[in-house]
Design a protein around this motif. Structure first.
Motif, mmCIF file in Angstrom:
data_model
loop_
_atom_site.group_PDB
_atom_site.id
_atom_site.type_symbol
_atom_site.label_atom_id
_atom_site.label_comp_id
_atom_site.label_asym_id
_atom_site.label_seq_id
_atom_site.Cartn_x
_atom_site.Cartn_y
_atom_site.Cartn_z
ATOM 1 N N ILE A 1 -1.801 4.664 -27.692
ATOM 2 C CA ILE A 1 -2.869 3.736 -27.374
ATOM 3 C C ILE A 1 -2.218 2.182 -27.094
ATOM 4 O O ILE A 1 -1.593 1.672 -27.915
ATOM 5 C CB ILE A 1 -3.951 3.596 -28.286
ATOM 6 N N GLU A 2 -2.623 1.512 -25.921
ATOM 7 C CA GLU A 2 -2.002 0.347 -25.633
ATOM 8 C C GLU A 2 -3.198 -0.492 -25.612
ATOM 9 O O GLU A 2 -4.479 -0.382 -25.217
ATOM 10 C CB GLU A 2 -1.289 0.196 -24.401
ATOM 11 N N GLN A 3 -3.050 -2.094 -25.926
ATOM 12 C CA GLN A 3 -4.048 -2.893 -25.964
ATOM 13 C C GLN A 3 -4.306 -3.300 -24.597
ATOM 14 O O GLN A 3 -5.242 -4.083 -24.204
ATOM 15 C CB GLN A 3 -3.632 -4.262 -26.859
ATOM 16 N N ARG A 4 -3.271 -3.005 -23.446
ATOM 17 C CA ARG A 4 -3.579 -3.625 -22.103
ATOM 18 C C ARG A 4 -3.360 -2.204 -21.403
ATOM 19 O O ARG A 4 -2.320 -1.334 -21.648
ATOM 20 C CB ARG A 4 -2.798 -4.719 -21.650
ATOM 21 N N LEU A 5 -4.081 -2.253 -20.207
ATOM 22 C CA LEU A 5 -3.920 -1.000 -19.199
ATOM 23 C C LEU A 5 -2.426 -1.234 -18.378
ATOM 24 O O LEU A 5 -2.335 -2.086 -17.667
ATOM 25 C CB LEU A 5 -5.158 -1.022 -18.248
ATOM 26 N N ALA A 6 -1.739 -0.278 -18.521
ATOM 27 C CA ALA A 6 -0.334 -0.402 -17.973
ATOM 28 C C ALA A 6 -0.113 1.059 -17.427
ATOM 29 O O ALA A 6 -0.848 1.888 -17.138
ATOM 30 C CB ALA A 6 0.965 -0.702 -18.938
ATOM 31 N N HIS A 7 1.015 0.821 -16.505
ATOM 32 C CA HIS A 7 1.352 1.960 -15.744
ATOM 33 C C HIS A 7 1.724 3.313 -16.524
ATOM 34 O O HIS A 7 2.344 3.133 -17.625
ATOM 35 C CB HIS A 7 2.666 1.698 -14.763
ATOM 36 N N SER A 8 1.307 4.530 -16.240
ATOM 37 C CA SER A 8 1.666 5.728 -16.780
ATOM 38 C C SER A 8 1.579 6.800 -15.698
ATOM 39 O O SER A 8 1.468 6.512 -14.567
ATOM 40 C CB SER A 8 0.541 5.801 -17.875
ATOM 41 N N ASN A 9 1.475 8.162 -16.112
ATOM 42 C CA ASN A 9 1.284 9.087 -15.286
ATOM 43 C C ASN A 9 -0.121 9.526 -14.794
ATOM 44 O O ASN A 9 -0.242 10.450 -14.204
ATOM 45 C CB ASN A 9 2.035 10.454 -16.041
ATOM 46 N N ASP A 10 -0.945 8.411 -15.005
ATOM 47 C CA ASP A 10 -2.360 8.639 -14.922
ATOM 48 C C ASP A 10 -2.506 8.592 -13.245
ATOM 49 O O ASP A 10 -2.231 7.650 -12.629
ATOM 50 C CB ASP A 10 -3.257 7.650 -15.592
ATOM 51 N N ILE A 11 -3.173 9.578 -12.742
ATOM 52 C CA ILE A 11 -3.531 9.635 -11.113
ATOM 53 C C ILE A 11 -4.484 8.514 -10.725
ATOM 54 O O ILE A 11 -4.307 7.818 -9.918
ATOM 55 C CB ILE A 11 -3.609 11.061 -10.850
ATOM 56 N N ILE B 1 0.647 -1.151 -0.176
ATOM 57 C CA ILE B 1 -0.055 -0.038 0.073
ATOM 58 C C ILE B 1 0.773 1.392 -0.092
ATOM 59 O O ILE B 1 0.579 2.126 -0.694
ATOM 60 C CB ILE B 1 -0.871 -0.056 1.247
ATOM 61 N N GLN B 2 2.043 1.163 0.949
ATOM 62 C CA GLN B 2 3.003 2.424 0.836
ATOM 63 C C GLN B 2 3.517 2.635 -0.351
ATOM 64 O O GLN B 2 3.791 3.737 -0.924
ATOM 65 C CB GLN B 2 3.945 2.248 1.953
ATOM 66 N N ASN B 3 3.926 1.388 -1.183
ATOM 67 C CA ASN B 3 4.368 1.678 -2.465
ATOM 68 C C ASN B 3 3.376 2.393 -3.482
ATOM 69 O O ASN B 3 3.743 3.353 -4.209
ATOM 70 C CB ASN B 3 4.794 0.395 -3.172
ATOM 71 N N ALA B 4 2.102 1.927 -3.532
ATOM 72 C CA ALA B 4 1.106 2.378 -4.403
ATOM 73 C C ALA B 4 0.950 3.870 -3.839
ATOM 74 O O ALA B 4 0.724 4.645 -4.926
ATOM 75 C CB ALA B 4 -0.226 1.735 -4.173
ATOM 76 N N SER B 5 1.027 4.140 -2.653
ATOM 77 C CA SER B 5 0.713 5.693 -2.450
ATOM 78 C C SER B 5 1.697 6.550 -3.049
ATOM 79 O O SER B 5 1.491 7.550 -3.268
ATOM 80 C CB SER B 5 0.775 5.651 -0.745
ATOM 81 N N ASN B 6 2.959 5.943 -2.701
ATOM 82 C CA ASN B 6 4.294 6.758 -3.078
ATOM 83 C C ASN B 6 4.244 7.111 -4.736
ATOM 84 O O ASN B 6 4.384 8.170 -5.166
ATOM 85 C CB ASN B 6 5.350 6.392 -2.893
ATOM 86 N N ASP B 7 3.663 5.929 -5.241
ATOM 87 C CA ASP B 7 3.471 6.207 -6.853
ATOM 88 C C ASP B 7 2.269 7.231 -7.218
ATOM 89 O O ASP B 7 2.699 7.864 -7.859
ATOM 90 C CB ASP B 7 3.230 4.756 -7.429
#
Length: 543
Positions: free
Chosen positions: A337-347, A208-214
């Motif tokens: 546009i990607e075929q799968r949802l991946a990590h980006s700068n999206d909050i 959870i902490q890693n996801a929060s920092n991201d």
């Protein structure tokens, strides 16, 4: 008719090739170089997200280091090596045995660490969700440990190949063997560190902490520290209100998939080439098909004054034109546009990771409301930062080069003279509001925790904590609306009337606290009716 049809074919092929090369050169210069930092950052995130990048780099380092140290050995004084207490000074048989043992040991340990990693990924996928797998794959210590083992194995093989049996004087690379022994000891220590790190990384609080920092990093990327006064003045221009009345052309995505990145600078340059405004109505993370209308291109009128100001030469007027084939080709390179949802700068993607952990923790198979409460608290911290910072503006302007470095004001001893700034509206993007983030994060948890009093009270406390960061009336109304939904969810789904009364009382106290004008300078402490009666009874007995 041409008497030599084959010559006509080659001419057409040559002409087509020249046109495509020109188009490619324009595409490269306008789309790639305009947003080069963002594109390099996205490429680096992809490399880090792949599990092979760091181990491959370690293997290459081992392959390059082995012949380097062997070459140094051949030009190094052997007597000096013998004076080093920890250096290897044995013969070729001992060197061959040591390097063989090191190569076999580190390869076996590398297989063990890989097996442990796969087991952890399987457990994380079932407990935290598949969206969290990237956090484990991009864990740099895990990649470096595996890379150190494989790199040591590659290094040992190449050093073992350089050990000659009948050339004792120069056939035993003593420094190379010594370095291999040191690397073996380091690999043993890394194995202990790897086990400790994996045990720590699978803990829910750590995930959870890693996801929060991201999420916090993405918030700082999009949200500013202060309000840009000059940008606010640019927004007040008439084009912001009137561009919807211009001739519009629908914009379709080049393919179906998830909208991952929007390269703003490339789009701004593209709009200035065609004399219009691009209005994107899809947000990062949205799924679109090739038939979806994700926005519109609004073409400026021919007599618009900005048509004479958008080029480096002010007197050169460029007539706005409708989108053509080159426009759509260049637009395809301005978005990703990607075929799968991946990590980006999206909050929203970062906040969704914590939301998914909370939802899975509330499932009957896991039933861990404490983890859901931790997710609510981490989401509260992220949303509180968003409410205190300046949100990104949906309006993006093209500013000519001669106006970019000029200060907005020039101070004189007697007065301040404003300089005229040329800012042309070029791009309008979709910017989610704080109410949308609250609904898709804490609101989603509320819908799954409707029968859990602990999580509902934690959500109620989260609204109070977010009230300390409120800066306007709209944010306050959003918190009050969410409190009503929390209260209604508890009334309709909690099993016992006592739990319902307790939650309703807490929500009412929270509403009164939020509506208090001086609430941001006070401390909220919920006191239940039972606790109040018990405290009153103790006071009466003591008196």
């Amino acid at each position: 008719m041409d008497k030599h049809p084959e010559n006509g074919f080659f001419k057409r092929l040559l002409l087509f090739s020249v046109q495509r090369m020109k188009a490619f050169s324009q595409l490269w210069s306008l789309q790639t170089l305009a947003d080069l930092p963002d594109r390099l950052r996205n490429l680096w995130q992809e490399l880090i997200g792949s599990y092979w990048f760091i181990p491959t780099a370690c293997v290459i380092a081992g392959i390059l280091l082995a012949p380097l140290l062997v070459t140094v050995d051949q030009h190094f004084d052997r007597e000096t090596v013998r004076e080093i207490s920890f250096a290897f000074t044995g013969d070729d048989d001992a060197a061959r045995a040591i390097m063989t043992a090191i190569a076999g040991a580190v390869l076996g340990v590398a297989g063990t660490t890989f097996s442990i990693t796969i087991a952890v990924l399987s457990m994380a996928s079932s407990q935290f969700g598949p969206r969290l797998l990237r956090n484990f794959l991009t864990d740099t210590p895990n990649q470096f440990v595996l890379g150190a083992f494989i790199g040591t194995f590659s290094y040992s093989l190449l050093v073992l190949k350089s050990i000659h049996k009948y050339d004792v004087a120069f056939g035993v690379p003593q420094l190379a063997v010594t370095f291999g022994i040191i690397m073996a000891i380091i690999c043993a220590l890394l194995l202990v560190y790897f086990v400790q790190h994996m045990v720590h990384s699978i803990q829910a609080s750590h995930v959870i902490q890693n996801a929060s920092n991201d999420a916090i990093n993405n918030i700082h990327y999009w949200y500013g520290d202060y309000c840009d006064i000059q940008h606010q003045r640019d927004v007040e221009q008439h084009d912001v209100e009137q561009f919807h009345q211009w001739q519009a052309t629908p914009i379709y995505p080049p393919q179906s998939g998830y909208l991952q990145h929007i390269y703003l600078e490339s789009l701004i340059i593209l709009t200035q080439e065609y004399g219009g405004v691009v209005h994107l109505q899809s947000n990062l993370g949205d799924y679109v098909t090739d038939k979806n209308v994700i926005g519109h291109f609004y073409q400026r009128p021919t007599d618009h004054p900005n048509n004479r100001q958008k080029t480096a030469t002010p007197q050169l007027a460029v007539v706005p034109r409708a989108p053509d084939g080159m426009f759509w080709q260049r637009f395809a390179g301005c978005i990703r546009i990607e075929q799968r949802l991946a990590h980006s700068n999206d909050i929203a993607y970062s906040l969704g990771q914590m939301t998914e952990i909370a939802v899975r923790a509330l499932s009957p198979g896991i039933n861990d409301p404490k983890t859901a409460v931790n997710c609510v608290q981490s989401l509260t911290s992220c949303l509180s930062i968003m409410m205190r910072r300046q949100p990104p503006s949906p309006y993006h302007f093209y500013v000519p080069a001669e106006h970019r470095d000029k200060p907005p004001y020039t101070a004189t001893p007697k007065q301040v003279v404003a300089q005229q700034r040329v800012a042309i509206l070029a791009l309008v993007t979709y910017t989610p509001k704080i109410s949308e983030f609250i609904n898709t994060s804490l609101g989603e948890i509320r819908r799954y925790a409707a029968a859990d009093a602990m999580v509902l009270k934690a959500l109620c406390q989260a609204m109070v904590n977010l009230n300390y960061a409120c800066i306007n009336q709209a944010q306050q109304q959003t918190l009050l609306h969410e409190l009503q939904l929390i209260e209604r969810a508890g009334e309709e789904n909690l099993s016992y009337q006592e739990l319902i009364d307790d939650l309703v009382a807490m929500c009412e106290q929270a509403k009164q606290f939020i509506l208090d004008e001086d609430a941001q300078h006070q401390h909220f402490n919920y006191v239940s009716e039972f606790a109040a009666n018990f405290r009153q009874a103790l006071q009466s007995q003591s008196s």
